[in-house]
Design a protein around this motif. Structure first.
Motif, PDB file in Angstrom:
ATOM      1  N   SER A   1       0.790  -1.368   0.055  1.00 56.68           N
ATOM      2  CA  SER A   1      -0.028   0.019   0.065  1.00 56.68           C
ATOM      3  C   SER A   1       0.878   1.510  -0.071  1.00 56.68           C
ATOM      4  O   SER A   1       0.543   2.249  -0.580  1.00 56.68           O
ATOM      5  CB  SER A   1      -0.989   0.005   1.214  1.00 56.68           C
TER       6      SER A   1
ATOM      7  N   ARG B   1       1.706   1.871  -3.323  1.00 57.51           N
ATOM      8  CA  ARG B   1       0.338   1.913  -4.161  1.00 57.51           C
ATOM      9  C   ARG B   1       0.380   0.964  -5.405  1.00 57.51           C
ATOM     10  O   ARG B   1       0.073   1.232  -6.462  1.00 57.51           O
ATOM     11  CB  ARG B   1       0.237   3.467  -4.598  1.00 57.51           C
TER      12      ARG B   1
ATOM     13  N   GLU C   1      -3.153   0.102  -7.034  1.00 58.79           N
ATOM     14  CA  GLU C   1      -3.596   1.171  -8.029  1.00 58.79           C
ATOM     15  C   GLU C   1      -2.652   1.424  -9.169  1.00 58.79           C
ATOM     16  O   GLU C   1      -3.263   1.544 -10.387  1.00 58.79           O
ATOM     17  CB  GLU C   1      -3.746   2.634  -7.049  1.00 58.79           C
TER      18      GLU C   1
ATOM     19  N   ASP D   1       0.036   6.516   8.778  1.00 58.91           N
ATOM     20  CA  ASP D   1      -0.240   6.318   7.369  1.00 58.91           C
ATOM     21  C   ASP D   1      -0.927   5.138   7.080  1.00 58.91           C
ATOM     22  O   ASP D   1      -1.732   5.053   6.221  1.00 58.91           O
ATOM     23  CB  ASP D   1       1.092   6.476   6.586  1.00 58.91           C
TER      24      ASP D   1
ATOM     25  N   ASP E   1      -5.695   9.594   2.102  1.00 60.10           N
ATOM     26  CA  ASP E   1      -5.220   8.549   1.591  1.00 60.10           C
ATOM     27  C   ASP E   1      -4.421   7.754   2.444  1.00 60.10           C
ATOM     28  O   ASP E   1      -3.591   6.614   2.131  1.00 60.10           O
ATOM     29  CB  ASP E   1      -4.213   9.016   0.722  1.00 60.10           C
TER      30      ASP E   1
ATOM     31  N   ARG F   1     -11.563   9.386   0.843  1.00 62.50           N
ATOM     32  CA  ARG F   1     -10.583  10.035   1.655  1.00 62.50           C
ATOM     33  C   ARG F   1      -9.493   9.188   2.052  1.00 62.50           C
ATOM     34  O   ARG F   1      -8.473   9.288   2.501  1.00 62.50           O
ATOM     35  CB  ARG F   1     -11.357  10.355   3.134  1.00 62.50           C
TER      36      ARG F   1
ATOM     37  N   ARG G   1      -7.995   4.514   2.120  1.00 60.72           N
ATOM     38  CA  ARG G   1      -7.878   3.321   1.315  1.00 60.72           C
ATOM     39  C   ARG G   1      -8.205   2.204   2.273  1.00 60.72           C
ATOM     40  O   ARG G   1      -7.951   2.424   3.788  1.00 60.72           O
ATOM     41  CB  ARG G   1      -6.600   3.250   0.453  1.00 60.72           C
TER      42      ARG G   1
ATOM     43  N   ASN H   1     -11.310   1.664  -4.088  1.00 61.76           N
ATOM     44  CA  ASN H   1      -9.963   1.991  -3.252  1.00 61.76           C
ATOM     45  C   ASN H   1      -9.805   0.964  -2.041  1.00 61.76           C
ATOM     46  O   ASN H   1      -9.400   1.184  -1.127  1.00 61.76           O
ATOM     47  CB  ASN H   1     -10.207   3.436  -2.742  1.00 61.76           C
TER      48      ASN H   1
END
Length: 342
Positions: free
Chosen positions: A131, A134, A137, A218, A245, A270, A272, A294
């Motif tokens: 993650s 990313r 994605e 995070d 995020d 907002r 994931r 997401n």
């Protein structure tokens, strides 16, 4: 496996689990290893304590090796097992089959929860790192564009250097995640009201309040057991505190998270999420989480599966060997700790 430990005797034993669990966990090699440390009867695997084969197996058993699908060991079952002194579980939680009657009788209980914690922790760490880059994605975007990626234009918030990971609960799995994260350049926060500052320092984490954990991380990784006090613990208010995020990883129980609030936060883009558990679990086909791009939803696969089941079986064999040799369990389940276990 029990290795070279001398076994003073082979106590009579029986196996109690569903046929599916037996087929998955009790390979011929496992049965041979068990037979070396205990004496299994002619019909050792039962999934119903009411039948004559089960009653015969229970009559002399001192050790019961259990697995998924084991029926509850209530007072009636224990009455048919007068010699039973120990239960060794080849999975994690014993809540489904170890009853108050077991504790009242003084039966010793062991669980393979520690062995099952490792693949869950490995999954969690993998998802934290993926993650941060990313990966999912960016792989989806690459499949859509089929064009070269300008890696020098990658946004500065992509990557794992100096990211903050919040661990919710220093459970067996939570502690294993903390251990596996040590080689990485990450800052690790912990919220667990039962962990002292000195213990947190020994773990190498900074203890924080629940609000701070969600506001400063995070990634927040959920490892708290599902109890009345933790149902809906990850509320809409806490999700709203997360950084834009930020990522919520849940490998614990779906109901620890307010699912409706999570859907709302994901729909607004907002945050994931990575969910190996949901509420309900599995999700119905029309659930709105399926339509959120997401979120990664996996089919409760973080725990032991495939060849990882052998780790659970090996731990159970080792525990039976220790008990038979009079050494006591290395992974005992204590009744006073049940309120804090999954």
């Amino acid at each position: 496996m029990p290795g070279t430990r001398p076994v003073r005797r082979r106590p009579p034993a029986a196996l109690a689990m569903s046929p599916e669990a037996a087929a998955a966990v009790l390979s011929p090699g496992v049965l041979d290893a068990l037979d070396a440390v205990c004496a299994l009867g002619p019909h050792p695997v039962v999934d119903d304590f009411a039948g004559p084969a089960a009653r015969a197996a229970l009559a002399d058993a001192e050790v019961l090796v259990t697995g998924w699908g084991c029926p509850p060991l209530d007072a009636g079952v224990l009455a048919a097992a007068p010699a039973l002194r120990a239960v060794v579980h080849t999975a994690g939680s014993v809540r489904g089959h170890v009853t108050d009657a077991c504790w009242e009788r003084g039966i010793e209980v062991s669980s393979a929860a520690a062995a099952n914690a490792l693949p869950v922790a490995e999954y969690t760490v993998a998802m934290i790192l993926l993650s941060g880059k990313r990966v999912l994605e960016r792989a989806r975007d690459l499949r859509a564009s089929r064009a070269p990626d300008d890696w020098l234009a990658t946004p500065p918030d992509v990557g794992n250097y100096g990211r903050t990971v919040g661990i919710l609960s220093a459970s067996l799995i939570g502690r294993r995640v903390i251990e596996l994260l040590r080689p990485y350049d990450l800052r690790v926060l912990l919220h667990d009201p039962y962990v002292s500052d000195a213990e947190a320092a020994a773990l190498g984490v900074r203890p924080v309040t629940l609000d701070t954990l969600f506001a400063e991380s995070d990634v927040v990784s959920v490892h708290t057991p599902l109890l009345p006090a933790t149902t809906g613990l990850v509320s809409g208010e806490l999700l709203a505190r997360m950084r834009p995020d930020a990522v919520l990883v849940n490998t614990a129980r779906g109901a620890v998270v307010d699912q409706d609030a999570l859907v709302g936060a994901l729909r607004r883009g907002r945050i994931r999420a990575v969910l190996d558990v949901t509420d309900p679990d599995p999700l119905p086909p029309a659930h709105p989480l399926w339509d959120c791009d997401n979120v990664l939803i996996t089919p409760h696969l973080a725990g032991s599966q495939g060849n990882e089941l052998r780790r659970l079986a090996d731990l159970a064999v080792e525990e039976v060997a220790r008990w038979a040799a009079g050494e006591g369990f290395a992974h005992p389940v204590r009744p006073e700790r049940l309120a804090f276990l999954a």
